[in-house]
Design an enzyme around this catalytic site. Structure first.
Site, short mmCIF file in Angstrom:
data_model
loop_
_atom_site.label_atom_id
_atom_site.label_comp_id
_atom_site.label_asym_id
_atom_site.label_seq_id
_atom_site.Cartn_x
_atom_site.Cartn_y
_atom_site.Cartn_z
N ASP A 52 -4.05 -0.16 2.82
CA ASP A 52 -3.01 -0.44 3.80
C ASP A 52 -3.42 0.04 5.19
OD1 ASP A 52 -0.73 -0.59 5.36
OD2 ASP A 52 0.61 0.32 3.89
N LYS B 39 9.08 7.32 12.41
CA LYS B 39 8.72 7.58 11.00
C LYS B 39 7.77 8.78 10.88
CE LYS B 39 6.88 5.05 6.99
NZ LYS B 39 6.51 3.70 6.54
N ASP C 85 11.34 -2.55 4.31
CA ASP C 85 10.11 -1.83 4.67
C ASP C 85 10.40 -1.16 6.01
OD1 ASP C 85 7.64 -0.96 5.53
OD2 ASP C 85 6.68 -2.94 5.52
N GLU D 291 5.29 2.48 -1.02
CA GLU D 291 4.82 1.23 -0.42
C GLU D 291 3.74 0.52 -1.27
OE1 GLU D 291 3.86 2.59 3.50
OE2 GLU D 291 5.97 2.94 3.98
#
Ligand code: AMP
Length: 619
Positions: free
Chosen positions: A212, A87, A23, A187
């Protein structure tokens, strides 16, 4: 298939190959594997430490790199050499992030171009993929240390909304870190797998909402599992919403209570960082307690769970709006959701869980550690790729429609938005000029009817089409999106076999805000777009009719009467004039008038031609 035999407890192992699940997060990253004995996914960690590696990279003046907790310590003292949230920069240009440039306390190079972003640390420049590769190298090193074996293969997760360029950048980061990235997985898909959802073909259809809420980002995805097939129906979210916002609102609350100006945060970095850390500690403490009380710089800092909840409520409300939108996009009512899965550290806040549960009208799944759930699912996916679970097939979706430009600048969609990935589509086109030897294929992404309102991904020329009259060439354009979401566009002239293809790696890619705007625009401009498309189509038809009529007259001039010639010329002029205006009905009526005039003599001339051709032949 390679056999894995590792004893994590003692660290001994005998194995041929291992595929890890990673992850690669905005705030934290981690690695997981399937435990060889229990067959359960486990996050890897050194004794007494956390499985989470903060996604922070520090560069010292000699070019040495540290990653994780160590690097995090430099966030306050050396912000210019300490990179966080890399990211957010993956697969982006400066133009993409310029509205949020102040978010980054390090130097993001503004080269005012659409080239991929670079970050400066010390005297060196790094691409986001290079930055992420430092995090991946650290994860690889840790995994190798814990497992005492080389780790060369990985499955890496990305948000479901990541586009081609962002996925490609993630793959590149893996490569730079010495990892063979076997699959990029969404994800929410990984999180569902970690809850065992979709792992058995016969477990029936299920619709899942994956909520999330991490440190800095929020996303909601609606997935469907049917007969072991996994499909993302829709995604929504806010890339600048998360636990950090809760921390900031606690800081604001304390400043207000103490009568301290917000300027203090800007002018005194140490104070800002210190009070933020206290706020995060308070938030985490209040997830399980009612009152938080501490002293900071000699002052007392207090906050109750009740106050915290009033601060968190607006943030939760925003996420619920996203949930409503995701359901709308998926074409579902909330009652249709069978399972709600919680991901991300911020879902530990009780109010978050309660609100989400209330919205969907059912208890949420929160038994798997929300920080680890995505990595655990990635490990399960790695296991599937290793051939250990043949029942599962994973499908993702395209976030925006993909198509090419056709006559008049119209968008011709080959793969509509929210289509399953992998996917294939093709359509035939033709030339519109006699002897046309080339055809430009411009690939666009977006929901609007005119390509100028969409995003150009790529362009190439199909050349070497043999000379033939307009409309005779058959050019088949095909789109193929592979399992990683990379698009390959091919154009082939079927009569001659000439072909050309291109792999589309968008140079400049979309931020979520842009994606959202493009979708919204397509709705708000829908009626205007329909009108424009109708006008462009009418104009194209009119232009084509003028060309064919002109050609026909030139060829058959001797067969036309003077009156027919004069009437045709007048009708052509009227159509030409209508084409300069924006009234599609006027164009249609002028097209019709010209057709009315030319039809009788066109039929007469054709009949004559046929009878000439037939003469002397026995039928
Ligand atoms: P992630 O990005 O998923 O690693 O989530 C990190 C976020 O979760 C940070 O904002 C943390 O402060 C937050 N977080 C971690 N544990 C808790 C907790 N027990 N209660 C509330 N927030 C938490």
């Amino acid at each position: 298939m390679a056999k894995i035999g590792i004893n994590i407890a003692t660290g001994s192992l005998q194995q041929e190959e291992i595929i890890v699940g990673i992850d690669l997060g905005t705030t934290n990253s981690l690695v997981a594997i399937i435990h060889p004995e229990t067959k359960q996914p486990v996050a890897l960690k050194e004794h007494n430490s956390s499985s989470l590696v903060p996604s922070v990279i520090h560069f010292d003046e000699f070019g040495n790199v540290t990653v994780g907790e160590e690097a995090k310590k430099y966030l306050i003292t050396e912000p210019q050499n300490t990179i966080f949230s890399a990211k957010r920069l993956m697969g982006k240009s400066y133009n993409d992030i310029k509205d949020n440039a102040s978010f980054f306390s390090y130097k993001v190079i503004d080269d005012a171009s659409q080239a991929m972003i670079k970050v400066q640390a010390g005297s060196k420049f790094y691409t986001p993929a290079e930055l992420s590769s430092f995090i991946l190298k650290e994860l690889k090193k840790r995994a190798e240390h814990i497992l005492k074996t080389p780790v060369n293969k990985a499955v890496i997760t990305v948000p479901a909304y990541f586009n081609d360029a962002q996925r490609q950048a993630t793959r590149d980061a893996g490569k730079l870190a010495g990892l063979d990235v076997l699959r990029i997985v969404n994800e929410p898909t990984a999180a569902s797998l970690a809850y065992g959802l979709g792992l058995h073909k016969d477990s029936g259809d299920k619709t899942i909402a994956v909520y999330d809420l991490g440190g800095g980002t929020f996303d909601i995805s609606i997935l469907k599992i049917s007969n072991g097939i996994f499909e993302v129906l829709s995604t929504n979210g806010d890339t600048y919403l998360g636990g950090d916002d809760i921390d900031n609102s606690i800081v604001q609350y304390w400043l207000q209570q103490a009568g301290v100006s917000e300027d203090e945060l800007r002018t005194n970095r140490e104070f800002a960082q210190g009070i933020r850390l206290q706020a995060e500690a308070a938030k985490i403490f209040l997830s399980a307690n009612d009152v938080f009380d501490t002293t900071f710089n000699g002052d007392s800092l207090t906050i109750t769970k009740q106050i915290l909840e009033t601060l968190v409520q607006p943030l939760v409300d925003k996420t619920i709006v996203c949930c409503t939108n995701a359901l709308k996009d998926a074409g579902l009512k909330k009652e249709a959701i069978d399972v709600v899965v919680m991901v991300g550290g911020s879902t530990r806040v009780p109010l978050v869980k309660e609100s989400v549960s209330r919205f969907f009208g059912k208890p949420v799944n929160d038994t798997v550690n929300p920080d680890e759930v995505v990595a655990l699912g990635a490990a399960i996916q790695a296991d599937i790729l290793a051939g250990n679970n043949k029942d599962v097939l994973l499908l993702d979706i395209t976030p925006l429609s993909l198509g090419i430009e056709t006559m008049g600048g119209l968008m011709d969609v080959l793969i509509p938005r929210n289509s399953k990935i992998p996917n294939k589509a093709s359509r035939q086109y033709t030339t519109h000029k006699d002897g046309q030897s080339g055809m430009k294929i411009s690939v666009y992404q977006g929901e609007r009817d005119m390509v100028k309102d969409n995003r150009k991904l790529s362009e190439f020329n199909l050349t070497g089409i043999p000379a033939m009259p307009a409309g005779l060439a058959k050019v088949e354009v095909s789109f193929l999106i592979n399992a990683d979401g990379i698009l390959v566009v091919k154009a082939k002239e079927l009569r001659s076999g000439v072909e050309q293809s291109i792999e589309v790696k968008a140079q400049q890619d979309l931020t979520d805000a842009e994606l959202e705007k493009m979708l919204l625009d397509s709705i708000t401009h829908a009626s205007e777009d329909i009108a424009t498309r109708a006008l462009v189509e009418a104009r194209t038809e009119g232009e084509q009719l003028l060309t064919t009529t002109e050609k026909f007259i030139q060829k058959n001039i001797t067969h036309l009467s003077n009156e027919e010639m004069a009437q045709t010329a007048t009708a052509m002029q009227a159509l030409q004039l209508a084409l300069t205006m924006t009234d599609k009905d006027l164009i249609h009526s002028k097209v019709e008038e010209l057709n009315e005039i030319s039809r009788p003599y066109a039929e007469r001339i054709m009949d004559q031609a046929i009878s000439t051709a037939m003469r002397g032949k026995t039928v």
